[in-house]
Scaffold this motif. Structure first.
Motif, PDB file in Angstrom:
ATOM      1  N   GLY A 167     -12.679 -17.858  17.785  1.00  0.00           N
ATOM      2  CA  GLY A 167     -12.416 -16.784  17.317  1.00  0.00           C
ATOM      3  C   GLY A 167     -10.815 -17.020  16.403  1.00  0.00           C
ATOM      4  N   ARG A 168     -11.473 -16.612  15.133  1.00  0.00           N
ATOM      5  CA  ARG A 168     -10.938 -17.162  14.100  1.00  0.00           C
ATOM      6  C   ARG A 168      -9.505 -15.438  13.171  1.00  0.00           C
ATOM      7  NH1 ARG A 168     -11.066 -15.691   8.683  1.00  0.00           N
ATOM      8  NH2 ARG A 168     -13.476 -15.312   8.665  1.00  0.00           N
ATOM      9  N   THR A 169      -8.899 -15.668  13.475  1.00  0.00           N
ATOM     10  CA  THR A 169      -8.108 -14.787  12.846  1.00  0.00           C
ATOM     11  C   THR A 169      -7.748 -14.596  11.548  1.00  0.00           C
ATOM     12  OG1 THR A 169      -6.238 -14.712  14.998  1.00  0.00           O
ATOM     13  CG2 THR A 169      -5.292 -13.370  12.983  1.00  0.00           C
ATOM     14  N   LYS A 170      -7.728 -13.119  11.444  1.00  0.00           N
ATOM     15  CA  LYS A 170      -8.055 -13.123   9.322  1.00  0.00           C
ATOM     16  C   LYS A 170      -6.696 -13.660   8.431  1.00  0.00           C
ATOM     17  CE  LYS A 170     -11.055  -9.036   8.675  1.00  0.00           C
ATOM     18  NZ  LYS A 170     -11.976  -9.880   8.351  1.00  0.00           N
ATOM     19  N   SER A 171      -6.757 -14.554   7.414  1.00  0.00           N
ATOM     20  CA  SER A 171      -5.677 -14.723   6.763  1.00  0.00           C
ATOM     21  C   SER A 171      -4.258 -13.485   6.709  1.00  0.00           C
ATOM     22  CB  SER A 171      -6.015 -15.154   5.704  1.00  0.00           C
ATOM     23  OG  SER A 171      -6.372 -14.505   5.188  1.00  0.00           O
ATOM     24  N   ILE A 172      -2.984 -13.772   6.623  1.00  0.00           N
ATOM     25  CA  ILE A 172      -2.115 -13.037   6.404  1.00  0.00           C
ATOM     26  C   ILE A 172      -2.358 -12.271   4.779  1.00  0.00           C
ATOM     27  CG2 ILE A 172       0.479 -12.447   6.242  1.00  0.00           C
ATOM     28  CD1 ILE A 172       1.101 -15.092   7.963  1.00  0.00           C
ATOM     29  N   HIS A 173      -2.762 -13.411   4.006  1.00  0.00           N
ATOM     30  CA  HIS A 173      -3.190 -12.416   2.949  1.00  0.00           C
ATOM     31  C   HIS A 173      -4.390 -11.432   2.795  1.00  0.00           C
ATOM     32  CE1 HIS A 173      -5.497 -12.231  -1.216  1.00  0.00           C
ATOM     33  NE2 HIS A 173      -4.455 -12.497  -1.337  1.00  0.00           N
ATOM     34  N   SER A 174      -5.841 -12.095   3.864  1.00  0.00           N
ATOM     35  CA  SER A 174      -6.436 -10.602   3.931  1.00  0.00           C
ATOM     36  C   SER A 174      -6.198 -10.036   4.274  1.00  0.00           C
ATOM     37  CB  SER A 174      -7.888 -11.754   4.096  1.00  0.00           C
ATOM     38  OG  SER A 174      -7.412 -12.058   5.291  1.00  0.00           O
ATOM     39  N   ILE A 175      -5.068  -9.874   4.864  1.00  0.00           N
ATOM     40  CA  ILE A 175      -5.115  -8.637   6.358  1.00  0.00           C
ATOM     41  C   ILE A 175      -4.130  -7.613   5.038  1.00  0.00           C
ATOM     42  CG2 ILE A 175      -3.647  -7.681   8.040  1.00  0.00           C
ATOM     43  CD1 ILE A 175      -4.716 -10.115  10.183  1.00  0.00           C
ATOM     44  N   TRP A 176      -3.180  -8.626   4.054  1.00  0.00           N
ATOM     45  CA  TRP A 176      -2.316  -7.395   3.205  1.00  0.00           C
ATOM     46  C   TRP A 176      -3.569  -6.487   2.424  1.00  0.00           C
ATOM     47  CZ3 TRP A 176       1.627  -4.577   2.408  1.00  0.00           C
ATOM     48  CH2 TRP A 176       2.226  -4.999   0.757  1.00  0.00           C
ATOM     49  N   GLN A 177      -4.261  -7.846   2.120  1.00  0.00           N
ATOM     50  CA  GLN A 177      -5.720  -6.610   0.806  1.00  0.00           C
ATOM     51  C   GLN A 177      -5.753  -5.899   1.343  1.00  0.00           C
ATOM     52  OE1 GLN A 177      -5.351  -7.530  -2.350  1.00  0.00           O
ATOM     53  NE2 GLN A 177      -3.889  -8.737  -1.659  1.00  0.00           N
ATOM     54  N   LYS A 178      -6.390  -5.732   2.723  1.00  0.00           N
ATOM     55  CA  LYS A 178      -6.901  -4.643   3.457  1.00  0.00           C
ATOM     56  C   LYS A 178      -5.533  -3.398   3.024  1.00  0.00           C
ATOM     57  CE  LYS A 178     -11.309  -4.979   5.778  1.00  0.00           C
ATOM     58  NZ  LYS A 178     -11.425  -5.520   6.918  1.00  0.00           N
ATOM     59  N   MET A 179      -4.321  -3.478   3.698  1.00  0.00           N
ATOM     60  CA  MET A 179      -3.799  -3.143   3.890  1.00  0.00           C
ATOM     61  C   MET A 179      -3.412  -2.211   2.955  1.00  0.00           C
ATOM     62  SD  MET A 179      -0.592  -4.595   6.649  1.00  0.00           S
ATOM     63  CE  MET A 179       0.611  -3.773   6.532  1.00  0.00           C
ATOM     64  N   LYS A 234      -5.745  -1.804   0.295  1.00  0.00           N
ATOM     65  CA  LYS A 234      -7.054  -0.948   0.025  1.00  0.00           C
ATOM     66  C   LYS A 234      -7.242   0.295   0.809  1.00  0.00           C
ATOM     67  CE  LYS A 234     -11.295  -1.902  -0.082  1.00  0.00           C
ATOM     68  NZ  LYS A 234     -13.036  -3.398  -0.648  1.00  0.00           N
ATOM     69  N   GLN A 235      -7.292   0.100   2.048  1.00  0.00           N
ATOM     70  CA  GLN A 235      -6.789   0.983   2.793  1.00  0.00           C
ATOM     71  C   GLN A 235      -5.487   2.097   3.170  1.00  0.00           C
ATOM     72  OE1 GLN A 235      -8.474  -0.500   7.006  1.00  0.00           O
ATOM     73  NE2 GLN A 235     -10.031  -1.367   5.694  1.00  0.00           N
ATOM     74  N   LYS A 236      -5.129   1.379   2.351  1.00  0.00           N
ATOM     75  CA  LYS A 236      -3.254   2.425   2.434  1.00  0.00           C
ATOM     76  C   LYS A 236      -3.053   2.509   3.858  1.00  0.00           C
ATOM     77  CE  LYS A 236      -4.504   4.621  -2.564  1.00  0.00           C
ATOM     78  NZ  LYS A 236      -5.100   5.565  -3.212  1.00  0.00           N
ATOM     79  N   CYS A 237      -2.637   1.883   4.634  1.00  0.00           N
ATOM     80  CA  CYS A 237      -2.455   2.020   6.409  1.00  0.00           C
ATOM     81  C   CYS A 237      -1.806   0.871   6.705  1.00  0.00           C
ATOM     82  CB  CYS A 237      -4.002   2.102   6.668  1.00  0.00           C
ATOM     83  SG  CYS A 237      -4.338   0.970   7.084  1.00  0.00           S
ATOM     84  N   GLY A 238      -0.670   1.125   7.763  1.00  0.00           N
ATOM     85  CA  GLY A 238       0.111   0.228   8.435  1.00  0.00           C
ATOM     86  C   GLY A 238      -0.635  -1.122   9.018  1.00  0.00           C
ATOM     87  N   PHE A 239      -0.080  -1.540  10.032  1.00  0.00           N
ATOM     88  CA  PHE A 239      -1.025  -2.902  10.099  1.00  0.00           C
ATOM     89  C   PHE A 239      -1.703  -2.109  11.352  1.00  0.00           C
ATOM     90  CE2 PHE A 239      -0.675  -5.714  13.268  1.00  0.00           C
ATOM     91  CZ  PHE A 239      -1.285  -7.442  12.911  1.00  0.00           C
ATOM     92  N   GLU A 240      -0.870  -1.315  11.965  1.00  0.00           N
ATOM     93  CA  GLU A 240      -1.920  -0.603  13.302  1.00  0.00           C
ATOM     94  C   GLU A 240      -2.791  -0.274  12.879  1.00  0.00           C
ATOM     95  OE1 GLU A 240       2.183  -1.949  14.566  1.00  0.00           O
ATOM     96  OE2 GLU A 240       1.865  -0.613  12.727  1.00  0.00           O
ATOM     97  N   GLY A 241      -3.254   0.179  11.605  1.00  0.00           N
ATOM     98  CA  GLY A 241      -4.876   0.515  10.823  1.00  0.00           C
ATOM     99  C   GLY A 241      -5.957   0.113  10.366  1.00  0.00           C
TER     100      GLY A 241
END
Length: 690
Positions: free
Chosen positions: A203-215, A217-224
């Motif tokens: 299993g590979r967790t996404k990088s912190i940078h890619s999670i931040w970019q998704k947050m 882009k999707q205008k949501c919090g970490f839980e989203g």
């Protein structure tokens, strides 16, 4: 590779060793590249010269060091590093791909070392370069792990709070995430191995940078963010069985979990242009959570993780045409044991059709090979291009014809008195510059034409000469001009003397013969018939004998061009200043003015005898733009043997056509008959003689 930090000689040596380790362990470079990295501190400290390096270590090491030095010079031009053009310039400027790989490894090492530095401004600048320049370069070259590390570290330094917030959240959910991954993997692994497929799953967790970019882009919090991780199934098999076993694993997973058909990505059947091979599917796992599953073999995974070409243009990273073949060659090298050694002979030949040049502020623009300083000027702005007199390239004054080379820093020199010229079209290379020059020339020509026309009209008024448009057009043609614009341009340029134009106009208006004698206008009553000349004059006359005043025959005459009289028209004669007589129609547009100003030169005239000569007349026709209407008009003329169609000029616009027909005919009765026939043609709205 900006010198933002100061290091001692020992620190430089230590960092060189760390960079060399990254090159060897993470990228797989050996030999000359590693040697060059170790020699960088020696060169910088002056312990070695390039000549000594070449003697001791060979030309390839010098080549790499020279490439690193060239790129250092680029940085001195204060480039805007965020541009795609600067990344491409680096690739083309480095000459040897190993230079780029060394730069990336060096930046990764620097980002690791500056964690605790107190120089915040320098840390921010280095981090910005890592995010905007080196991470995309690493991605372009398939160095996915290094790309992710550069992005995460730059986020850590530039957006401290966001980085640690996500890291803490990941740590908080790590236990549950690990448990979920294990619960998902275990049954899948058992079934795949039961099917006789050797594999391991991680299993590979996404990088912190890619999670931040998704947050963002999707205008949501970490839980989203639901897809925080991906499952990777890596199959161990011989190359001949790769596709079969990957699809077999795919079948097992989609039997166990419901797939999302819209998220299937098949890069097994047709690999990406960068060589990337894998099978991606998203399935609905336990607890109704969507899980991305990547299926690939050991070979594919190794290339994807470490291969230089694996991730080029992957996940939206755009590249330039021409890199495809280059990176494919590198990929084939990496697939062989001696591939990296073969890179010693490898020379980059990228962007051979392009050059990249800087503005004084560091902006970077791309041009085709052969582009000039003038191309650069027009790229900046039309006004700058129009006023360009030359430029400065790297501080040296040059002509605007000077061709650009990659890495040049260009400044444009202008003058308010400069104007575009026709020959500039052969100086520029780009279509953008050519179109702007043509537009400027056209605007200049229009302005100069209007100026020349106004000047000519003033001269006519000063000499109290009425200007007739048709006579002026005839004068322009008589002076050898096919285009009116060329005529006015020569006046504007001072090539053509206005007084000479006026004299020619008078000559054309009053007769084409050379003016002789005292040039004084005389009344018609002063003319006496010279019998000795009658025979000669009459030999060229037709049966359309012209009778002037008291039945005098044989006087030399010409038909006026302004109204083009024909046999049968009511006419009068006008004595010109050279003694000849011009015949005008009674309804000639110039008749009222001639009678008012030169009544003493008017003589009566009439046609005598029977008309047998043919005369040229012009008819103006307007009608509906229907299919066949022009053919109907011309067929009427062609059916009459005594009519000759000299020319036809038709324009069509908004469902209507209008045009001129020039016809040769004998007299007014023939003209009336023709007008009547043409007006009966369906669709014809108006036919008039002009």
């Amino acid at each position: 590779m900006a010198d933002l930090f100061t290091f001692t000689y020992e620190e430089k040596k230590k960092m060189a060793a760390q960079t060399a380790e990254i090159l060897e362990e993470e990228i797989g470079l050996k030999g000359d590249a590693i040697q060059a990295v170790h020699l960088i501190p020696e060169i910088e400290e002056g312990h070695l010269t390039m000549e000594e390096v070449e003697r001791q270590y060979g030309g390839q090491v010098v080549r790499i060091l020279h490439g690193l030095n060239r790129i250092q010079q680029l940085y001195q031009k204060n480039p805007v590093i965020e541009s795609e053009n600067f990344r491409n310039l680096l690739l083309s400027f480095a000459e040897d791909m190993r230079v780029i790989l060394i730069m990336i490894a060096n930046r990764v090492n620097l980002m690791r070392q500056i964690r605790d530095t107190e120089n915040i401004d320098a840390k921010m600048e280095v981090s910005q370069e890592a995010a905007y320049l080196y991470a995309p370069l690493a991605h372009k070259l398939g160095l996915y792990k290094l790309k992710s590390e550069l992005e995460d570290l730059s986020l850590k330094y530039m957006e401290h709070d966001a980085y640690y917030m996500i890291r803490e959240k990941l740590n908080e959910t790590k236990a549950s995430r690990d448990a979920y991954i294990e619960a998902f993997i275990k049954p899948v692994e058992e079934k795949i191995k039961t099917a006789g497929i050797k594999c391991h799953i991680k299993g590979r967790t996404k990088s912190i940078h890619s999670i931040w970019q998704k947050m963002k882009k999707q205008k949501c919090g970490f839980e989203g963010i639901y897809d925080l991780f991906a499952i990777r199934i890596i199959i161990d098999c011989e190359e001949a069985k790769e596709k079969m076993q990957c699809w077999q694993a795919y079948s097992i997973i989609t039997d166990m979990y419901q797939p999302n058909p819209k998220r299937l990505r098949d890069w097994l059947s047709v690999p990406k242009s960068n060589g990337y091979e894998s099978l991606h599917i998203t399935v609905l796992g336990p607890e109704k959570k969507w899980v991305e599953v990547q299926i690939r073999t050991e070979r594919m995974d190794d290339i994807a993780e470490r291969g230089v070409a694996a991730h080029w243009r992957y996940k939206g990273v755009k590249g330039e045409t021409g890199l495809d073949e280059w990176l494919t060659n590198i990929r084939s090298m990496l697939e062989h044991a001696d591939g990296l050694d073969a890179m010693d002979q490898f020379k980059m030949e990228l962007y051979e059709d392009e050059v990249f040049v800087f503005t004084p502020k560091g902006d970077l623009y791309k041009f085709p090979v052969g582009a000039t300083v003038l191309d650069f000027a027009y790229h900046i702005h039309s006004k700058i291009g129009n006023q360009c007199t030359g430029g400065r390239i790297n501080g040296k004054v040059v002509s605007f014809r000077q061709q650009l080379k990659s890495g040049d820093q260009v400044e444009i020199l202008t003058s308010s008195t400069q104007k575009p010229r026709q020959e500039w079209l052969s100086v520029v290379k780009t279509s953008r510059a050519k179109s702007k020059i043509r537009l400027a020339l056209k605007e200049t020509q229009v302005k100069e034409g209007l100026f020349a026309k106004e000047m000519l009209e003033r001269k006519f008024k000063n000499r109290k000469i009425e200007q007739d448009e048709s006579t002026m057009m005839h004068t322009i043609k008589k002076m050898g001009f096919k285009e009116v614009s060329d005529f006015y341009k020569q006046i504007a340029d001072g090539i053509l003397d206005v007084n000479a134009v006026i004299e020619k106009y008078i000559e054309v208006r009053d007769g084409e013969k050379t003016i002789t004698g005292d040039n004084q206008a005389r009344s018609a009553s002063e003319f006496e018939l010279d019998d000795s000349k009658i025979a000669g004059l009459n030999t060229n006359l037709s049966d359309d004998t012209l009778v002037i005043d008291r039945n005098l025959k044989g006087l030399d005459y010409q038909l006026a061009r302004c109204c083009a009289p024909i046999y049968g028209d009511p006419i009068f004669g006008f004595v010109t200043i050279n003694g000849g007589i011009k015949i005008h129609r009674m309804d000639c547009p110039n008749a009222p003015e001639l009678r008012r100003r030169y009544g003493y030169r008017i003589v009566k005239a009439k046609w005598s005898g029977k008309g047998s000569s043919q005369y040229s007349i012009t008819l103006r026709v307007i009608g509906s733009d229907d299919i066949g209407i022009v053919n109907n008009l011309t067929s009427i003329i062609s059916k009459d043997e005594r009519l000759v169609l000299r020319s036809i000029n038709i324009d069509s616009h908004d469902g209507l056509f209008s045009g001129n027909l020039v016809v040769m005919l004998e007299d007014t009765s023939r003209l009336e008959s023709l007008l009547k026939k043409l007006r009966t043609v369906k669709g014809v709205k108006q036919v008039e003689r002009i």
